[in-house]
Design a protein around this motif. Structure first.
Motif, PDB file in Angstrom:
ATOM      1  N   GLY A  39     -10.080 -24.270 -33.324  1.00  0.00           N
ATOM      2  CA  GLY A  39     -10.421 -22.855 -33.408  1.00  0.00           C
ATOM      3  C   GLY A  39      -9.229 -21.989 -33.754  1.00  0.00           C
ATOM      4  N   LEU A  40      -8.059 -22.341 -33.210  1.00  0.00           N
ATOM      5  CA  LEU A  40      -6.845 -21.595 -33.541  1.00  0.00           C
ATOM      6  C   LEU A  40      -6.528 -21.690 -35.023  1.00  0.00           C
ATOM      7  CD1 LEU A  40      -4.302 -20.024 -32.686  1.00  0.00           C
ATOM      8  CD2 LEU A  40      -3.218 -22.231 -32.183  1.00  0.00           C
ATOM      9  N   ALA A  42      -8.647 -22.367 -37.416  1.00  0.00           N
ATOM     10  CA  ALA A  42      -9.680 -21.646 -38.153  1.00  0.00           C
ATOM     11  C   ALA A  42      -9.477 -20.136 -38.071  1.00  0.00           C
ATOM     12  CB  ALA A  42     -11.057 -22.026 -37.617  1.00  0.00           C
ATOM     13  N   SER A  43      -9.053 -19.649 -36.909  1.00  0.00           N
ATOM     14  CA  SER A  43      -8.836 -18.204 -36.768  1.00  0.00           C
ATOM     15  C   SER A  43      -7.675 -17.723 -37.638  1.00  0.00           C
ATOM     16  CB  SER A  43      -8.568 -17.867 -35.300  1.00  0.00           C
ATOM     17  OG  SER A  43      -7.347 -18.434 -34.859  1.00  0.00           O
ATOM     18  N   ILE A  44      -6.633 -18.542 -37.762  1.00  0.00           N
ATOM     19  CA  ILE A  44      -5.510 -18.175 -38.634  1.00  0.00           C
ATOM     20  C   ILE A  44      -5.983 -18.066 -40.082  1.00  0.00           C
ATOM     21  CG2 ILE A  44      -3.282 -18.919 -39.534  1.00  0.00           C
ATOM     22  CD1 ILE A  44      -2.717 -20.203 -36.837  1.00  0.00           C
ATOM     23  N   ILE A  46      -9.041 -17.600 -41.193  1.00  0.00           N
ATOM     24  CA  ILE A  46      -9.982 -16.494 -41.359  1.00  0.00           C
ATOM     25  C   ILE A  46      -9.248 -15.150 -41.387  1.00  0.00           C
ATOM     26  CG2 ILE A  46     -11.878 -15.256 -40.249  1.00  0.00           C
ATOM     27  CD1 ILE A  46     -12.880 -17.966 -39.240  1.00  0.00           C
ATOM     28  N   SER A  47      -8.253 -14.996 -40.509  1.00  0.00           N
ATOM     29  CA  SER A  47      -7.527 -13.722 -40.467  1.00  0.00           C
ATOM     30  C   SER A  47      -6.732 -13.469 -41.734  1.00  0.00           C
ATOM     31  CB  SER A  47      -6.590 -13.705 -39.251  1.00  0.00           C
ATOM     32  OG  SER A  47      -5.608 -14.731 -39.353  1.00  0.00           O
ATOM     33  N   SER A  49      -7.696 -14.730 -44.724  1.00  0.00           N
ATOM     34  CA  SER A  49      -8.578 -14.833 -45.889  1.00  0.00           C
ATOM     35  C   SER A  49      -8.924 -13.466 -46.466  1.00  0.00           C
ATOM     36  CB  SER A  49      -9.863 -15.579 -45.509  1.00  0.00           C
ATOM     37  OG  SER A  49      -9.570 -16.898 -45.107  1.00  0.00           O
TER      38      SER A  49
END
Length: 349
Positions: A39-40, A42-44, A46-47, A49
């Motif tokens: 999740g970490l 993926a969050s990086i 996404i942030s 993107s």
């Protein structure tokens, strides 16, 4: 006496229940931690993107292939190719210079018969790992850059620079030699910085090689060098690849020391003796002054995403190489067998 048996069974049952509960708690916690890491990551992504989509919508693939970088509002041009090439080239230089030395040190630390040599070298490697990046950078600015500008690079230009094919990599600086640093010096600094981690991991890998392999090779008449070459290195090959990729990850993300000795110059040059720029260096130098108005900050965030993609790509490649090496190594004994090893020892002797 009749009550002792049921009491023991009850105690054992309680212990078994607690053990099963502890096992379930351990599995659940490790699963949650693993999901948290995913999740970490993926969050990086996404942030980053959103800014990356903004940049690629405005500049398209020209952001990756372009060579001009002008953050002035109203005249903005953003081309990341010099930073990408600078990052990859400096990391490649570091790997080429550091890995042979690291593997040699690891073999010496494990195979040396003298205890004091192992102790001195181990302390030296540990001290290199403890030195902060900014100290390496200052040492590079005041010691390494002048020495390379005056002695090392002119020597390489007059020797390797005349070799067909690779000579263009060692051609003299187009600016006539400046004291601001260059790509080659940055690669050497990175090689020194990743040397401890590659050496430490390789040393642990070599240490777990079964002693029977060494003794078997030497029983067949192999010298100590031949035993290491034919038994130790093939067994430890996958671990050495993993150690190399760990060092590569460190080299890709290094910022302070590289920005102090690479010269921070835009443009693409075939010679390693010209100044360059890396992705971490440009982010560190410009992010504080970057404005949210326009594309400057978004361009820097997109560079960070590109660096992340490069690092993930290298990590994936390392896993494939390690897996391929393990498959080849597991099939080697069946293909060669003891007779193959004996024949190689006999031929080399």
């Amino acid at each position: 006496m009749s009550q002792i048996g049921p009491r023991r069974e009850a105690t054992a049952g309680a212990r078994g229940a607690r053990s099963r509960l502890a096992d379930r708690a351990f599995r659940t916690s490790t699963f949650v931690i693993a999901l948290g890491l995913v999740g970490l990551l993926a969050s990086i992504v996404i942030s980053f993107s959103g800014d990356a989509a903004k940049i690629f919508h405005a500049f398209g693939l020209g952001f990756i292939t372009g060579q001009h970088w002008n953050p002035v509002t109203g005249r903005e041009q953003f081309g990341a190719l010099p930073f990408i090439v600078g990052t990859l080239v400096t990391s490649a230089i570091a790997i080429v210079l550091a890995v042979p030395v690291a593997v040699s040190l690891a073999l010496l630390l494990n195979e040396a018969s003298s205890g004091w040599i192992r102790s001195v070298l181990a302390v030296f490697v540990d001290l290199l790992a403890a030195v902060p990046s900014v100290v390496y950078g200052l040492w590079g600015v005041f010691i390494l850059v002048p020495a390379f500008d005056r002695h090392v690079e002119p020597f390489l230009a007059h020797t390797l620079g005349k070799v067909p094919g690779i000579g263009v990599l060692f051609s003299p600086n187009v600016n006539g030699g400046t004291a601001g640093g260059d790509v080659f010096t940055a690669g050497v600094i990175l090689a020194i910085m990743i040397l401890p981690i590659v050496t430490a991991v390789t040393r642990e890998v070599v240490a777990v090689v079964p002693r029977d392999l060494r003794e078997g090779a030497m029983a067949l008449g192999a010298t100590r060098y031949e035993a290491v070459r034919m038994s130790v290195l093939p067994y430890a090959r996958s671990g050495i690849i993993g150690a190399t990729m760990l060092g590569l990850g460190r080299a890709l993300g290094e910022t302070i020391a590289v920005s102090m000795v690479i010269g921070n110059g835009l443009g693409l040059h075939a010679s390693l003796f010209n100044s360059g720029y890396t992705i971490p260096a440009v982010i560190a130098n410009e992010f504080r002054e970057a404005s949210s108005v326009g594309f400057h900050k978004s361009a820097l965030v997109t560079l960070a995403l590109i660096l992340m993609v490069i690092a993930l790509g290298m990590a994936t490649l390392s896993r494939l190489l390690v897996r391929r090496t393990e498959v080849v190594a597991s099939g080697a004994p069946a293909a060669e067998g003891p007779s193959g090893l004996a024949a190689e020892v006999e031929l080399s002797g």
